[in-house]
Design a protein around this motif. Structure first.
Motif, mmCIF file in Angstrom:
data_model
loop_
_atom_site.group_PDB
_atom_site.id
_atom_site.type_symbol
_atom_site.label_atom_id
_atom_site.label_comp_id
_atom_site.label_asym_id
_atom_site.label_seq_id
_atom_site.Cartn_x
_atom_site.Cartn_y
_atom_site.Cartn_z
ATOM 1 N N VAL A 1 8.314 6.685 1.533
ATOM 2 C CA VAL A 1 7.429 5.537 1.727
ATOM 3 C C VAL A 1 6.795 5.162 0.400
ATOM 4 C CG1 VAL A 1 5.302 4.739 2.842
ATOM 5 C CG2 VAL A 1 6.950 6.136 4.122
ATOM 6 N N SER A 2 6.854 3.872 0.050
ATOM 7 C CA SER A 2 6.171 3.367 -1.141
ATOM 8 C C SER A 2 4.765 2.925 -0.751
ATOM 9 C CB SER A 2 6.935 2.183 -1.736
ATOM 10 O OG SER A 2 6.126 1.460 -2.633
ATOM 11 N N GLN A 3 3.776 3.533 -1.363
ATOM 12 C CA GLN A 3 2.403 3.176 -1.041
ATOM 13 C C GLN A 3 2.096 1.728 -1.453
ATOM 14 O OE1 GLN A 3 -1.140 5.216 -2.979
ATOM 15 N NE2 GLN A 3 -1.223 6.070 -0.907
ATOM 16 N N PHE A 4 2.610 1.318 -2.603
ATOM 17 C CA PHE A 4 2.347 -0.042 -3.077
ATOM 18 C C PHE A 4 2.883 -1.085 -2.094
ATOM 19 C CE2 PHE A 4 3.779 -3.796 -5.516
ATOM 20 C CZ PHE A 4 2.551 -4.223 -5.989
ATOM 21 N N ALA A 5 4.033 -0.775 -1.484
ATOM 22 C CA ALA A 5 4.637 -1.730 -0.550
ATOM 23 C C ALA A 5 3.771 -1.944 0.694
ATOM 24 C CB ALA A 5 6.024 -1.251 -0.148
ATOM 25 N N ARG A 6 2.792 -1.079 0.914
ATOM 26 C CA ARG A 6 1.937 -1.164 2.103
ATOM 27 C C ARG A 6 0.557 -1.749 1.792
ATOM 28 N NH1 ARG A 6 2.342 1.453 6.528
ATOM 29 N NH2 ARG A 6 0.234 2.341 6.355
ATOM 30 N N LYS A 7 0.420 -2.383 0.642
ATOM 31 C CA LYS A 7 -0.899 -2.870 0.213
ATOM 32 C C LYS A 7 -1.512 -3.861 1.188
ATOM 33 C CE LYS A 7 0.991 -6.425 -2.914
ATOM 34 N NZ LYS A 7 2.384 -6.258 -2.416
ATOM 35 N N ASP A 8 -0.683 -4.661 1.845
ATOM 36 C CA ASP A 8 -1.230 -5.635 2.813
ATOM 37 C C ASP A 8 -1.843 -4.921 4.009
ATOM 38 O OD1 ASP A 8 -0.398 -7.668 1.166
ATOM 39 O OD2 ASP A 8 1.408 -8.132 2.316
ATOM 40 N N ARG A 9 -1.225 -3.838 4.439
ATOM 41 C CA ARG A 9 -1.765 -3.053 5.547
ATOM 42 C C ARG A 9 -3.090 -2.412 5.141
ATOM 43 N NH1 ARG A 9 -3.626 -1.592 10.352
ATOM 44 N NH2 ARG A 9 -3.425 0.650 10.750
ATOM 45 N N HIS A 10 -3.174 -1.922 3.932
ATOM 46 C CA HIS A 10 -4.424 -1.315 3.452
ATOM 47 C C HIS A 10 -5.550 -2.356 3.437
ATOM 48 C CE1 HIS A 10 -1.405 1.252 0.969
ATOM 49 N NE2 HIS A 10 -1.522 1.726 2.197
ATOM 50 N N ALA A 11 -5.232 -3.544 2.942
ATOM 51 C CA ALA A 11 -6.238 -4.613 2.890
ATOM 52 C C ALA A 11 -6.672 -5.016 4.300
ATOM 53 C CB ALA A 11 -5.674 -5.823 2.141
ATOM 54 N N GLU A 12 -5.727 -5.006 5.222
ATOM 55 C CA GLU A 12 -6.038 -5.344 6.621
ATOM 56 C C GLU A 12 -7.082 -4.395 7.193
ATOM 57 O OE1 GLU A 12 -3.841 -4.990 10.977
ATOM 58 O OE2 GLU A 12 -2.622 -5.050 9.155
ATOM 59 N N VAL A 13 -6.942 -3.106 6.903
ATOM 60 C CA VAL A 13 -7.905 -2.120 7.405
ATOM 61 C C VAL A 13 -9.273 -2.344 6.774
ATOM 62 C CG1 VAL A 13 -8.477 0.346 7.447
ATOM 63 C CG2 VAL A 13 -6.147 -0.411 7.953
ATOM 64 N N ALA A 14 -9.315 -2.647 5.488
ATOM 65 C CA ALA A 14 -10.598 -2.914 4.825
ATOM 66 C C ALA A 14 -11.310 -4.081 5.498
ATOM 67 C CB ALA A 14 -10.365 -3.199 3.343
ATOM 68 N N ARG A 15 -10.574 -5.113 5.862
ATOM 69 C CA ARG A 15 -11.189 -6.273 6.518
ATOM 70 C C ARG A 15 -11.635 -5.928 7.941
ATOM 71 N NH1 ARG A 15 -6.729 -8.702 3.663
ATOM 72 N NH2 ARG A 15 -7.530 -9.768 1.795
ATOM 73 N N GLN A 16 -10.885 -5.048 8.602
ATOM 74 C CA GLN A 16 -11.307 -4.585 9.929
ATOM 75 C C GLN A 16 -12.643 -3.854 9.831
ATOM 76 O OE1 GLN A 16 -8.242 -2.139 11.641
ATOM 77 N NE2 GLN A 16 -6.772 -3.815 11.857
ATOM 78 N N MET A 17 -12.799 -3.052 8.808
ATOM 79 C CA MET A 17 -14.043 -2.319 8.617
ATOM 80 C C MET A 17 -15.186 -3.279 8.296
ATOM 81 S SD MET A 17 -12.555 0.972 6.479
ATOM 82 C CE MET A 17 -14.132 1.809 6.372
ATOM 83 N N LEU A 18 -14.873 -4.321 7.540
ATOM 84 C CA LEU A 18 -15.883 -5.331 7.222
ATOM 85 C C LEU A 18 -16.364 -6.015 8.497
ATOM 86 C CD1 LEU A 18 -17.352 -6.815 4.905
ATOM 87 C CD2 LEU A 18 -15.439 -8.427 4.847
ATOM 88 N N GLU A 19 -15.411 -6.370 9.349
ATOM 89 C CA GLU A 19 -15.764 -7.019 10.609
ATOM 90 C C GLU A 19 -16.497 -6.073 11.550
ATOM 91 O OE1 GLU A 19 -12.080 -8.410 12.166
ATOM 92 O OE2 GLU A 19 -11.730 -9.855 10.534
#
Length: 462
Positions: free
Chosen positions: A74-92
């Protein structure tokens, strides 16, 4: 019962360090011994330092060590959109907030408040500007975060010593801390087994896990590997990259045995095979003190495994070693000769290069070049004895016993001990004074080649 899932997550910024290889091995053993999965994740979010060559070196090193992984890396960089999605979930969800502090403002605050965690003025702000912002974790400010570690025990960190770490930078890129937590959760990792240099990160990562309401994995932070002097392992201690150990000629099976025992124990067992390692390995056997790399012990383990390996496997390991070092491949004749002498070659060899040194006689062609030290054994008298021996073995059965009997008879006829004929015989057959038994060499070389090499020397006797 939940299936065990472990992972190895190296950063592709250089070679695979022997410490990283041991971490991968511990994860592999723990999963494989329990019918679980061993996953591989390449943490390539540092785009400036991550390289395809380093990734390839990691994959090659793990493959050489004999560690197979489940699924594709698994490439961690390739999952950057998923990581950002979780950050926004936490913000909400209110477990994260927007921080508009600039780099200069943060630096100025730290200068005025040294050794204190940064406290963002935007943590509880309601009047927010229309400007770029980072997303920070709204971490608890009171109490403590407890890491229930299977090696280190209960590790407690006061929450007021941790800052509200950045989850998503103002340019929209996720941080390593967030990416690790999200990847471990999404990959179903149940056990995080890694070096204790990550222990300080774990309290921060647990805060993200708790904020998301996700189950915590089981943690096991293993001590690092030190050199023989007790100091952190570095180049001054010798080999530190797994590729360097491969180049030194330690078989993969020996490296697996040695690295498994490096910081882990099962009673007094020092030498064991893969099946035993998988059956025995457990987190409870990992010590808290740093392990010390001991090359003498590694050579002992290596010699044991070379001696235990079937002859064809040793030959295959030799050919792999030659290929990796850029040496010419063995010819069919050389392979046959080495296999014929393998029992004797394995007896004393601690490494593959040492075995190859012993197998020199099987790899050279006529006329045999004689080293200076060995040449001292070839005088007129000794060449005369070789001539007598040549005649004596012309029609021998070519069994080891018959060849040794013929040599003893020639020695007795000349009024000398067997050693007086073994020296010149060794020089004639191998050109060096460090070889396997002369009779093992004769049986491996065969009648025709042995007699031809002897004839080359007896011809010089006149």
């Amino acid at each position: 019962m939940t299936q065990i899932v472990t992972r190895f997550a190296p950063s592709p910024t250089g070679y695979l360090h022997v410490g990283g290889a041991r971490t991968a091995l511990f994860n592999w053993l723990f999963a494989r011994g329990r019918g679980g999965k061993f996953l591989l994740r390449i943490e390539d979010t540092d785009r400036a330092r991550s390289t395809p060559e380093a990734t390839e070196a990691i994959l090659k090193g793990l493959t050489w060590l004999g560690l197979d992984w489940d699924g594709e890396p698994v490439s961690q960089f390739a999952r950057k959109d998923r990581h950002a999605e979780v950050a926004r979930q936490m913000l909400e969800g209110g477990t994260a907030y927007k921080c508009f502090s600039t780099t200069d403002e943060i630096a100025a605050w730290r200068e005025e408040n040294p050794r204190q965690p940064f406290l963002s003025p935007w943590r509880d702000a309601t009047d927010l500007p229309d400007a770029p912002y980072a997303i920070r974790l709204k971490a608890p400010r009171t109490g403590e975060t407890v890491i229930d570690d299977q090696v280190q025990g209960a590790v407690r960190v006061a929450n007021d010593q941790l800052d509200d770490m950045v989850l998503l930078r103002s340019d929209g890129t996720p941080t390593y801390m967030l990416a690790v937590v999200v990847d471990d959760h999404d990959m179903g990792v149940t056990h995080v087994i890694r070096g204790d240099d990550h222990l300080t990160n774990t309290a921060r990562q647990i805060q993200i896990i708790d904020a998301m309401g996700w189950p915590r994995p089981t943690y096991a932070h293993i001590p690092l590997i030190h050199g023989e002097d007790g100091k952190k392992l570095s180049k001054r201690h010798g080999a530190v990259g797994l590729h360097e150990f491969a180049a030194l000629g330690y078989p993969p099976a020996a490296m697996r045995n040695y690295l498994t025992r490096l910081g882990w124990s099962h009673g007094d067992d020092e030498l064991f095979d893969d099946a035993q390692a998988r059956a025995w390995f457990g987190l409870e056997g990992i010590g808290r003190a740093p392990a010390r790399l001991d090359f003498k012990k590694l050579e002992h383990v290596s010699g044991h495994h070379i001696g235990q390996m079937p002859d064809d496997q040793v030959l295959a390991a030799l050919e792999d070693y030659l290929r990796e070092t850029g040496a010419p491949p063995l010819t069919a004749t050389q392979r046959q000769r080495i296999l014929g002498a393998m029992g004797a070659l394995k007896e004393k060899a601690k490494t593959l290069p040492a075995l190859l040194d012993q197998a020199r006689f099987a790899m050279i062609e006529r006329p045999v070049a004689i080293e200076e030290k060995a040449a001292k054994a070839l005088d007129t008298v000794s060449r005369g004895m070789l001539k007598s021996l040549t005649a004596a073995v012309q029609n021998a059965s070519w069994s080891r016993d018959d060849l040794e009997g013929a040599a003893k008879a020639v020695a007795e006829q000349n009024g000398v001990g067997l050693g007086k004929i073994a020296g010149p015989l060794r020089a004639a057959l191998a050109g060096t004074s460090a070889t396997p038994s002369v009779f093992d060499m004769m049986t491996a070389l065969g009648r025709e080649e042995t007699l031809a090499r002897l004839q080359d020397q007896t011809d010089l006797a006149g």
